[in-house]
Design a protein around this motif. Structure first.
Motif, PDB file in Angstrom:
ATOM      1  N   GLN A  64       2.510 -11.108  12.188  1.00  0.00           N
ATOM      2  CA  GLN A  64       2.433  -9.966  13.091  1.00  0.00           C
ATOM      3  C   GLN A  64       1.036  -9.355  13.034  1.00  0.00           C
ATOM      4  N   LYS A  65       0.585  -8.850  14.175  1.00  0.00           N
ATOM      5  CA  LYS A  65      -0.739  -8.254  14.251  1.00  0.00           C
ATOM      6  C   LYS A  65      -0.711  -6.800  13.805  1.00  0.00           C
ATOM      7  N   LYS A  66      -1.747  -6.425  13.054  1.00  0.00           N
ATOM      8  CA  LYS A  66      -1.888  -5.022  12.654  1.00  0.00           C
ATOM      9  C   LYS A  66      -1.883  -4.099  13.868  1.00  0.00           C
ATOM     10  N   SER A  67      -2.575  -4.493  14.919  1.00  0.00           N
ATOM     11  CA  SER A  67      -2.744  -3.601  16.075  1.00  0.00           C
ATOM     12  C   SER A  67      -1.422  -3.240  16.737  1.00  0.00           C
ATOM     13  N   THR A  68      -0.424  -4.101  16.591  1.00  0.00           N
ATOM     14  CA  THR A  68       0.876  -3.862  17.229  1.00  0.00           C
ATOM     15  C   THR A  68       1.934  -3.398  16.243  1.00  0.00           C
ATOM     16  N   TYR A  69       1.905  -3.916  15.020  1.00  0.00           N
ATOM     17  CA  TYR A  69       3.037  -3.727  14.119  1.00  0.00           C
ATOM     18  C   TYR A  69       2.712  -3.016  12.803  1.00  0.00           C
ATOM     19  N   SER A  70       1.518  -2.435  12.682  1.00  0.00           N
ATOM     20  CA  SER A  70       1.199  -1.769  11.416  1.00  0.00           C
ATOM     21  C   SER A  70       2.142  -0.607  11.125  1.00  0.00           C
ATOM     22  N   TYR A  71       2.743  -0.009  12.170  1.00  0.00           N
ATOM     23  CA  TYR A  71       3.650   1.125  11.959  1.00  0.00           C
ATOM     24  C   TYR A  71       4.839   0.740  11.073  1.00  0.00           C
ATOM     25  N   GLU A  72       5.187  -0.555  11.070  1.00  0.00           N
ATOM     26  CA  GLU A  72       6.325  -0.995  10.253  1.00  0.00           C
ATOM     27  C   GLU A  72       6.056  -0.864   8.762  1.00  0.00           C
ATOM     28  N   LEU A  73       4.794  -0.865   8.365  1.00  0.00           N
ATOM     29  CA  LEU A  73       4.471  -0.891   6.941  1.00  0.00           C
ATOM     30  C   LEU A  73       5.018   0.318   6.190  1.00  0.00           C
ATOM     31  N   ARG A  74       5.214   1.433   6.880  1.00  0.00           N
ATOM     32  CA  ARG A  74       5.739   2.632   6.214  1.00  0.00           C
ATOM     33  C   ARG A  74       7.107   2.359   5.604  1.00  0.00           C
ATOM     34  N   ASP A  75       7.962   1.663   6.351  1.00  0.00           N
ATOM     35  CA  ASP A  75       9.313   1.389   5.851  1.00  0.00           C
ATOM     36  C   ASP A  75       9.314   0.400   4.694  1.00  0.00           C
ATOM     37  N   TYR A  76       8.201  -0.306   4.528  1.00  0.00           N
ATOM     38  CA  TYR A  76       8.085  -1.252   3.411  1.00  0.00           C
ATOM     39  C   TYR A  76       7.324  -0.629   2.231  1.00  0.00           C
ATOM     40  N   GLY A  77       6.905   0.638   2.388  1.00  0.00           N
ATOM     41  CA  GLY A  77       6.143   1.289   1.328  1.00  0.00           C
ATOM     42  C   GLY A  77       4.754   0.699   1.150  1.00  0.00           C
ATOM     43  N   LEU A  78       4.212   0.102   2.221  1.00  0.00           N
ATOM     44  CA  LEU A  78       2.925  -0.585   2.128  1.00  0.00           C
ATOM     45  C   LEU A  78       1.835   0.091   2.964  1.00  0.00           C
ATOM     46  N   ASN A  79       2.024   1.364   3.284  1.00  0.00           N
ATOM     47  CA  ASN A  79       1.051   2.051   4.139  1.00  0.00           C
ATOM     48  C   ASN A  79       0.141   3.019   3.394  1.00  0.00           C
ATOM     49  N   HIS A  80       0.281   3.140   2.076  1.00  0.00           N
ATOM     50  CA  HIS A  80      -0.589   4.014   1.268  1.00  0.00           C
ATOM     51  C   HIS A  80      -1.180   3.211   0.110  1.00  0.00           C
ATOM     52  N   PRO A  81      -2.274   2.527   0.271  1.00  0.00           N
ATOM     53  CA  PRO A  81      -3.024   2.347   1.523  1.00  0.00           C
ATOM     54  C   PRO A  81      -2.549   1.094   2.246  1.00  0.00           C
ATOM     55  N   GLU A  82      -2.960   0.953   3.503  1.00  0.00           N
ATOM     56  CA  GLU A  82      -2.701  -0.300   4.221  1.00  0.00           C
ATOM     57  C   GLU A  82      -3.715  -1.339   3.738  1.00  0.00           C
ATOM     58  N   VAL A  83      -3.215  -2.455   3.233  1.00  0.00           N
ATOM     59  CA  VAL A  83      -4.089  -3.540   2.780  1.00  0.00           C
ATOM     60  C   VAL A  83      -3.577  -4.835   3.408  1.00  0.00           C
ATOM     61  N   TYR A  84      -4.492  -5.586   3.982  1.00  0.00           N
ATOM     62  CA  TYR A  84      -4.105  -6.816   4.677  1.00  0.00           C
ATOM     63  C   TYR A  84      -4.731  -8.029   3.996  1.00  0.00           C
ATOM     64  N   PRO A  85      -4.017  -9.178   4.070  1.00  0.00           N
ATOM     65  CA  PRO A  85      -2.684  -9.424   4.618  1.00  0.00           C
ATOM     66  C   PRO A  85      -1.592  -8.745   3.771  1.00  0.00           C
ATOM     67  N   ALA A  86      -0.583  -8.209   4.455  1.00  0.00           N
ATOM     68  CA  ALA A  86       0.565  -7.597   3.786  1.00  0.00           C
ATOM     69  C   ALA A  86       1.778  -8.493   3.992  1.00  0.00           C
ATOM     70  N   PHE A  87       2.715  -8.461   3.036  1.00  0.00           N
ATOM     71  CA  PHE A  87       3.874  -9.362   3.115  1.00  0.00           C
ATOM     72  C   PHE A  87       5.154  -8.625   2.731  1.00  0.00           C
ATOM     73  N   GLY A  88       6.203  -8.842   3.507  1.00  0.00           N
ATOM     74  CA  GLY A  88       7.515  -8.270   3.208  1.00  0.00           C
ATOM     75  C   GLY A  88       8.609  -9.110   3.828  1.00  0.00           C
ATOM     76  N   VAL A  89       9.836  -8.775   3.473  1.00  0.00           N
ATOM     77  CA  VAL A  89      11.007  -9.475   4.015  1.00  0.00           C
ATOM     78  C   VAL A  89      11.994  -8.439   4.528  1.00  0.00           C
ATOM     79  N   ALA A  90      12.537  -8.685   5.727  1.00  0.00           N
ATOM     80  CA  ALA A  90      13.618  -7.867   6.286  1.00  0.00           C
ATOM     81  C   ALA A  90      14.907  -8.670   6.210  1.00  0.00           C
ATOM     82  N   SER A  91      16.017  -8.000   5.923  1.00  0.00           N
ATOM     83  CA  SER A  91      17.286  -8.730   5.756  1.00  0.00           C
ATOM     84  C   SER A  91      17.744  -9.394   7.047  1.00  0.00           C
TER      85      SER A  91
END
Length: 315
Positions: A64-91
């Motif tokens: 996923q592109k940061k420009s479109t989907y970075s808002y999702e990082l908050r729910d993964y606890g990965l937005n303080h700070p945002e560091v790329y590449p970021a990785f997570g799994v959704a059920s």
């Protein structure tokens, strides 16, 4: 059906129904398209395709592109700070899926970029992480501030959701403040707790003053019963057995003055371990030496003459 999608799919919202039908957990990598590093991105995709081959039929992999989907990082606890590449799994592909995040800490790799650049090690770590998610062994991710890395005795220990294990298994008991940062006089209250921790440094071998900002961090309701958007300040004693055995200061239940907090701590420790009157006198001196910042100046009064000729307002 899972074989109908690529090992690693560049994701956009039009594909959501496809992945919802598949019904598999979704492994996601967020890439920084605003400041792209083509060489690193190529390695990241190579790593993820190697991992994805091991999970065909068990987990879908998307980028996923940061420009479109970075808002999702908050729910993964990965937005303080945002560091790329970021990785997570959704059920699954739904909005209310359970989230899991890979936190690349200093003990895993010196930096996120170095983690991904060592392809073989990244494949091993990511594979183990994804297996852990499927086995139910990885804790859920939630909104979180960045974990504190520079705590010293005599200062409040800041605990976040990402460092929540410190509430489950504290090295020593915690005198814990839970608060919402949008409370009244937040700066004054923070200064009070800073000074309280300084005054209680002599007791550092017995317990630690700690704080948890519930407006920036998920707070498990089974451990601490609190309204989601509350700005109240509440105090707890968390013994070495952890949050499940925490005792709450109830007189008063919220926004307790520091003397009540000291009396509460003394009761938990045993009166001889903490002299409340002495500690309170030292606290008052500390507040004089290190006062809170002055409150913001009030807005200037509105000049009613600037309203001009408002209908019906003129005499």
């Amino acid at each position: 059906l899972p074989r109908a999608v690529p090992l690693l799919q560049e994701y956009d919202w039009q594909l959501r129904s496809t992945y919802e039908k598949i019904g598999l957990p979704m492994a996601k990598v967020w890439l920084n398209d605003a400041d792209s590093n083509p060489a690193l991105d190529k390695v990241v995709r190579h790593v993820l395709r190697r991992v994805a081959k091991k999970f065909v039929g068990r987990m879908a992999f998307v980028e996923q592109k940061k420009s479109t989907y970075s808002y999702e990082l908050r729910d993964y606890g990965l937005n303080h700070p945002e560091v790329y590449p970021a990785f997570g799994v959704a059920s699954n592909a739904s909005y209310n899926s359970v989230k899991y995040s890979l936190d690349v800490t200093a003990d895993v790799a010196p930096s996120v970029q170095e983690f991904w650049s060592d392809a073989d090690r990244a494949v091993e770590k990511l594979g183990a992480f994804c297996e852990g998610v499927l086995a139910g062994e990885v804790p859920e991710a939630h909104e979180s501030a960045a974990p504190q890395t520079n705590w010293t005795e005599g200062t409040p220990k800041t605990i976040t959701w990402r460092s929540y294990a410190e509430l489950q298994r504290p090295e020593r008991p915690l005198l814990l403040e839970i608060f919402g940062k949008y409370r009244a006089e937040d700066a004054r209250r923070r200064t009070e707790v800073d000074n309280l921790a300084a005054v209680l440094k002599d007791q550092a071998s017995l317990f630690t003053v700690a704080r948890y900002d519930a407006s920036d961090n998920y707070l498990p309701p089974e451990a601490f019963s609190r309204e989601k958007y509350s700005s109240d300040t509440e105090w707890y004693w968390v013994p070495k057995e952890g949050a499940a055995a925490a005792q709450k200061l109830t007189k008063p239940k919220r926004d307790a003055p520091i003397k009540a907090v000291l009396e509460f701590a003394a009761k938990q420790l045993g009166e001889s371990a903490l002299d409340v009157d002495t500690a309170m006198a030292r606290f008052e001196k500390e507040m004089e030496a290190n006062p809170p910042p002055p409150p913001p100046a009030p807005a200037p009064p509105m000049d009613m003459g600037e309203l001009g000729g408002m209908g019906g307002m003129e005499s």
